[in-house]
Scaffold this motif. Structure first.
Motif, mmCIF file in Angstrom:
data_model
loop_
_atom_site.group_PDB
_atom_site.id
_atom_site.type_symbol
_atom_site.label_atom_id
_atom_site.label_comp_id
_atom_site.label_asym_id
_atom_site.label_seq_id
_atom_site.Cartn_x
_atom_site.Cartn_y
_atom_site.Cartn_z
ATOM 1 N N ASP A 178 0.812 -1.206 0.000
ATOM 2 C CA ASP A 178 0.000 0.000 0.000
ATOM 3 C C ASP A 178 0.855 1.270 0.000
ATOM 4 O OD1 ASP A 178 -2.491 0.997 -0.217
ATOM 5 O OD2 ASP A 178 -2.883 1.124 1.941
ATOM 6 N N ILE A 179 1.761 1.302 -0.933
ATOM 7 C CA ILE A 179 2.665 2.442 -1.071
ATOM 8 C C ILE A 179 2.308 3.154 -2.376
ATOM 9 C CG2 ILE A 179 5.101 3.118 -1.385
ATOM 10 C CD1 ILE A 179 4.838 1.810 1.261
ATOM 11 N N GLU A 180 2.334 4.473 -2.354
ATOM 12 C CA GLU A 180 2.117 5.203 -3.605
ATOM 13 C C GLU A 180 3.413 5.176 -4.409
ATOM 14 O OE1 GLU A 180 1.200 9.348 -2.999
ATOM 15 O OE2 GLU A 180 1.677 9.807 -5.096
ATOM 16 N N MET A 181 3.306 4.710 -5.654
ATOM 17 C CA MET A 181 4.496 4.626 -6.491
ATOM 18 C C MET A 181 4.610 5.924 -7.274
ATOM 19 S SD MET A 181 5.216 1.550 -9.046
ATOM 20 C CE MET A 181 6.858 1.028 -9.396
ATOM 21 N N ARG A 182 5.663 6.669 -7.016
ATOM 22 C CA ARG A 182 5.829 7.937 -7.736
ATOM 23 C C ARG A 182 6.877 7.754 -8.818
ATOM 24 N NH1 ARG A 182 5.476 12.614 -3.139
ATOM 25 N NH2 ARG A 182 3.268 12.251 -2.648
ATOM 26 N N LEU A 183 6.420 7.867 -10.052
ATOM 27 C CA LEU A 183 7.291 7.572 -11.179
ATOM 28 C C LEU A 183 7.891 8.839 -11.768
ATOM 29 C CD1 LEU A 183 5.105 4.892 -12.982
ATOM 30 C CD2 LEU A 183 6.994 4.557 -11.367
ATOM 31 N N VAL A 184 9.198 8.877 -11.820
ATOM 32 C CA VAL A 184 9.878 9.969 -12.507
ATOM 33 C C VAL A 184 9.963 9.546 -13.975
ATOM 34 C CG1 VAL A 184 11.943 11.403 -12.570
ATOM 35 C CG2 VAL A 184 11.244 10.312 -10.411
ATOM 36 N N PRO A 185 9.248 10.276 -14.860
ATOM 37 C CA PRO A 185 9.141 9.761 -16.230
ATOM 38 C C PRO A 185 10.469 9.749 -16.982
ATOM 39 C CG PRO A 185 7.958 11.853 -15.980
ATOM 40 C CD PRO A 185 8.509 11.515 -14.648
ATOM 41 N N LEU A 186 10.626 8.702 -17.776
ATOM 42 C CA LEU A 186 11.722 8.686 -18.750
ATOM 43 C C LEU A 186 11.269 9.520 -19.935
ATOM 44 C CD1 LEU A 186 12.677 4.868 -18.923
ATOM 45 C CD2 LEU A 186 13.762 6.642 -17.549
ATOM 46 N N ASP A 187 12.202 10.135 -20.611
ATOM 47 C CA ASP A 187 11.862 10.732 -21.891
ATOM 48 C C ASP A 187 13.059 10.593 -22.818
ATOM 49 O OD1 ASP A 187 13.624 13.041 -21.679
ATOM 50 O OD2 ASP A 187 12.232 13.791 -20.161
ATOM 51 N N LYS A 188 12.906 11.077 -24.009
ATOM 52 C CA LYS A 188 13.919 10.852 -25.040
ATOM 53 C C LYS A 188 15.316 11.287 -24.566
ATOM 54 C CE LYS A 188 13.953 9.973 -29.753
ATOM 55 N NZ LYS A 188 15.141 9.214 -29.750
ATOM 56 N N ASN A 189 15.359 12.363 -23.772
ATOM 57 C CA ASN A 189 16.663 12.847 -23.314
ATOM 58 C C ASN A 189 17.069 12.299 -21.952
ATOM 59 O OD1 ASN A 189 16.869 14.505 -25.610
ATOM 60 N ND2 ASN A 189 15.441 15.943 -24.627
ATOM 61 N N HIS A 190 16.167 11.585 -21.316
ATOM 62 C CA HIS A 190 16.471 11.000 -20.003
ATOM 63 C C HIS A 190 16.025 9.548 -20.010
ATOM 64 C CE1 HIS A 190 16.019 15.341 -19.268
ATOM 65 N NE2 HIS A 190 17.070 15.158 -18.503
ATOM 66 N N MET A 191 16.923 8.683 -20.450
ATOM 67 C CA MET A 191 16.572 7.264 -20.543
ATOM 68 C C MET A 191 16.905 6.540 -19.245
ATOM 69 S SD MET A 191 15.141 6.813 -23.447
ATOM 70 C CE MET A 191 15.429 5.281 -24.283
ATOM 71 N N SER A 192 17.306 7.304 -18.226
ATOM 72 C CA SER A 192 17.424 6.758 -16.872
ATOM 73 C C SER A 192 16.881 7.844 -15.936
ATOM 74 C CB SER A 192 18.879 6.391 -16.569
ATOM 75 O OG SER A 192 19.701 7.522 -16.706
#
Ligand SMILES: *Cc1c(COP(=O)(O)O)cnc(C)c1O
Length: 471
Positions: A178-192
């Motif tokens: 029951d943890i909120e998963m906060r996703l830091v999005p990947l994008d074309k310039n940030h593949m990590s």
């Protein structure tokens, strides 16, 4: 009516005398969903099951998996001879327990736990179990710290921050706990992990940030040192510190040998726990994983249980209870047999092959390389729009499959899902000779697709001609 013991024995003897390929059992499909009434001779059962698995493909041509598909015959022998040892039975198998402990110490050393660190760790079935433990420790430790600081811990759901290139085990962890998963999005310039944005997702309810050493999709390493510095600043100006767990499922047993100077491990102050899969670049057959905490203080005591051991007791924190110790013994075999230099030579060669494959795929001019095999030895690419091909990477995957190669194509996660990539995972048993064969087949597959009239996954071209490939 009970069949007499003698009659039963005679029947069995007849079975033993029958050639496997001439047996009645080979003359019919094997029972699948109900328990067969009578026993089969062992060699017949062996052959039937072995043959039943025949169409599964050759594990060594499976370029989709990180999991080891080769171990030395001596390791296999040792593991087969120790299958009966129960890893949890520390008092019955004290020497085996000691081997596990040696492995934990060796890994602590590889990950630079300092002398003054009071590290603790355990083997697991794989990284999924290890990540579950790492996440639980983060949650329990956060809850304790937060309560001490007077935060209303019921007011909001605790959260975990991770890049959207996470492996599914983290989603499981967040659902189970029951943890909120906060996703830091990947994008074309940030593949990590995007360090420019990660702190936007962190607050008092953050149980930790997970850095990934070897994003499963692309093979990129998160910049753990950069993250450590960001969190150091954050921690200096906030009451509730936020620490890092490193998911090193693949990179945790690769980077120490190939990038000894890369700081991603316990050398970094805010990295408090790390997991790895022994069955990925630890070079053991599935399933064994490891998790270590830099210091006991980061593993809340509620998560440590005691099992009896030589009249005393020994701490255990794994989730699973009974399982065979043979994988742990296989891990220790590899450590003893290869040593540091052996791991370096294997991984270096594996990396050479990955770099070669990336270069050859680049040469076609059709693909954009997303990972060139240098971080962890995986190569991943996308089809350039400018290649202007009527076929897709899915068609290419099907086509190379005809030569036995399993090279999956799949979409990237979240907001990059319209980007389809294809990936090759290079493992120790994929040598340069096999790689040149693969590249030949790969280039041939492209030629054939270019010449094909009908595409299984292609757009409908209105071609009503005979199906199949026209050479
Ligand atoms: C493979 C992988 C896992 C899961 O590991 P298992 O050992 O298969 O349970 C978790 N995280 C990452 C980054 C992985 O690559």
């Amino acid at each position: 009516m009970l069949v007499s013991r003698k009659c039963q024995e005679e029947q069995l003897q007849n079975v033993y005398a029958t050639p496997v390929m001439g047996s009645v059992a080979s003359d019919e499909p094997i029972p699948q969903y109900t328990l067969p009434e009578n026993p089969l001779a062992p060699e017949i059962a062996y052959r039937l099951i072995k043959d039943d698995l025949i169409d599964e493909g050759n594990a060594r041509q499976n370029l989709a998996t990180f999991c080891q598909s080769y171990m030395e015959p001596e390791a296999v022998k040792l593991m087969a001879e120790t299958l009966e040892k129960n890893a949890i039975d520390k008092s019955e198998y004290p020497q085996t327990a000691d081997l596990e402990n040696r492995c934990v110490n060796i890994i602590a050393d590889l990950w630079h736990a300092a002398d003054q660190d009071d590290f603790i760790g355990t083997s697991t079935v794989g990284s999924s179990e290890a990540c579950m433990l790492g996440g639980m420790a983060l949650k329990f430790a956060w809850r304790k710290r937060a309560a001490e600081k007077g935060l209303d811990i019921q007011a909001r759901k605790p959260n975990l921050v991770i890049s959207s290139g996470y492996q599914v085990c983290w989603e499981k962890f967040c659902v189970y706990w029951d943890i909120e998963m906060r996703l830091v999005p990947l994008d074309k310039n940030h593949m990590s992990l995007n360090l420019g944005r990660v702190l936007e997702f962190v607050d008092d309810y953050t149980i930790g940030v997970v850095a990934i050493m070897g994003i499963t999709y692309t093979g990129k390493y998160d910049d753990v040192e950069g993250l450590n510095n960001l969190l150091e600043e954050y921690n200096n100006s906030h009451d509730l510190p936020v620490y890092i767990h490193v998911d090193g499922a693949s990179g945790g047993m690769f980077a120490p040998f190939i990038y000894p100077d890369l700081k991603w491990d316990f050398r970094l102050k805010n990295v408090i726990s790390i997991n790895t899969s022994g069955h990925k670049y630890g070079l053991v057959y599935p399933g064994v994983g490891w998790i270590l905490w830099k210091d006991k203080q980061y593993l809340p005591t509620e998560l440590i249980f005691n099992v009896s051991y030589l009249g005393g007791s020994m701490p255990t924190m794994a989730i699973n209870f009974s399982r065979s110790a043979s994988q742990i013994i296989g891990q220790y075999y590899n450590f003893l047999r290869y040593g540091r230099q052996g791991y370096i030579s294997i991984h270096q060669r594996t990396r050479d092959v990955a770099v070669y494959i990336a270069a050859e795929i680049e040469k076609t001019g059709l693909f954009e390389i997303y990972n060139d095999g240098k971080n962890i030895p995986i190569v991943c690419w996308t089809l350039r729009e400018t290649a202007n091909k009527p076929w897709s990477l899915y068609d290419l995957a099907d086509r190379v499959r005809m030569n036995g190669w399993q090279v999956p194509a799949y979409p990237l996660p979240e907001n990059m899902a319209d980007c389809i990539i294809q990936r090759v995972v290079v493992r120790q048993d994929f040598n340069m000779q096999i790689a040149t064969q693969f590249i030949n087949d790969f280039n041939q597959a492209i030629k054939e697709l270019d010449a094909a009239k009908l595409l299984v996954h292609g757009e409908d071209t209105g071609n009503k001609g005979p199906s199949g490939f026209i050479h």
